[in-house]
Motif scaffolding. Structure first.
Motif, PDB file in Angstrom:
ATOM      1  N   LYS A   1      -5.153  21.045  -9.481  1.00 24.99           N
ATOM      2  CA  LYS A   1      -5.070  20.014  -8.576  1.00 24.99           C
ATOM      3  C   LYS A   1      -6.422  19.818  -7.614  1.00 24.99           C
ATOM      4  CE  LYS A   1      -0.137  20.204  -7.424  1.00 24.99           C
ATOM      5  NZ  LYS A   1       1.085  20.468  -6.605  1.00 24.99           N
TER       6      LYS A   1
ATOM      7  N   HIS B   1      -7.125  26.052 -10.569  1.00 20.13           N
ATOM      8  CA  HIS B   1      -6.697  25.090  -9.530  1.00 20.13           C
ATOM      9  C   HIS B   1      -6.736  23.538  -9.821  1.00 20.13           C
ATOM     10  CE1 HIS B   1      -8.163  28.740  -7.257  1.00 20.13           C
ATOM     11  NE2 HIS B   1      -7.271  28.134  -6.381  1.00 20.13           N
TER      12      HIS B   1
ATOM     13  N   GLY C   1      -9.994  18.165  -7.215  1.00 19.43           N
ATOM     14  CA  GLY C   1     -10.660  17.210  -7.922  1.00 19.43           C
ATOM     15  C   GLY C   1     -12.138  17.658  -7.830  1.00 19.43           C
TER      16      GLY C   1
END
Length: 145
Positions: A127, A125, A129
């Motif tokens: 994206k 994943h 954070g």
């Protein structure tokens, strides 16, 4: 994801009068690091007890100096301050630019492959954070955080 020794991880542990817990945590943690290019940085947040000497002796006696560093803070700046010291120490002093940073509490118990599963999630994943691990009690019950 296969275990990848090219993934660079800094694990920050902020200690305040909890050296015994950190010493209990380190062997399992270090054994989980073998598949990664990782450094553990322990920041002692100006503990008034003998934490520094306990941690120093443990790191030396267990021969963990290749993967564990100890930083002594002149002040107790709190959790965020201690983590920032650890990250800055890794980057500036060790010249270790991490792909990931794991903030780990001293009272943590590392389950087998937990670090691998967190990194696997982050790699799958890109994206994302931030990721957090699942918390479980000593009896195995899931805890909410």
């Amino acid at each position: 994801m296969n275990h990848n020794s090219n993934i660079r991880i800094v694990i920050s542990i902020v200690n305040y009068c909890s050296a015994n817990l950190v010493c209990q945590l380190l062997p399992d943690l270090v054994s989980e690091l073998e598949a990664f290019n990782a450094r553990v940085v322990i920041v002692d947040n100006h503990s008034p007890d003998n934490s520094i000497s306990l941690l120093t002796d443990f790191i030396q006696n267990e021969q963990l100096h290749d993967s564990v560093s100890l930083v002594s803070s002149d002040i107790n700046g709190g959790f965020s301050y201690g983590n920032n010291l650890a990250i800055n120490y890794a980057i500036e002093t060790l010249a270790f630019q991490p792909d990931y940073v794991l903030l780990l509490n001293p009272d943590t118990k590392i389950l087998k492959s937990a670090l691998y599963k967190l990194i696997e999630f982050m790699e799958a994943h890109p994206k994302a954070g931030v990721a957090g691990s699942q918390l479980v009690s000593e009896t195995g019950d899931i805890q909410r955080s």
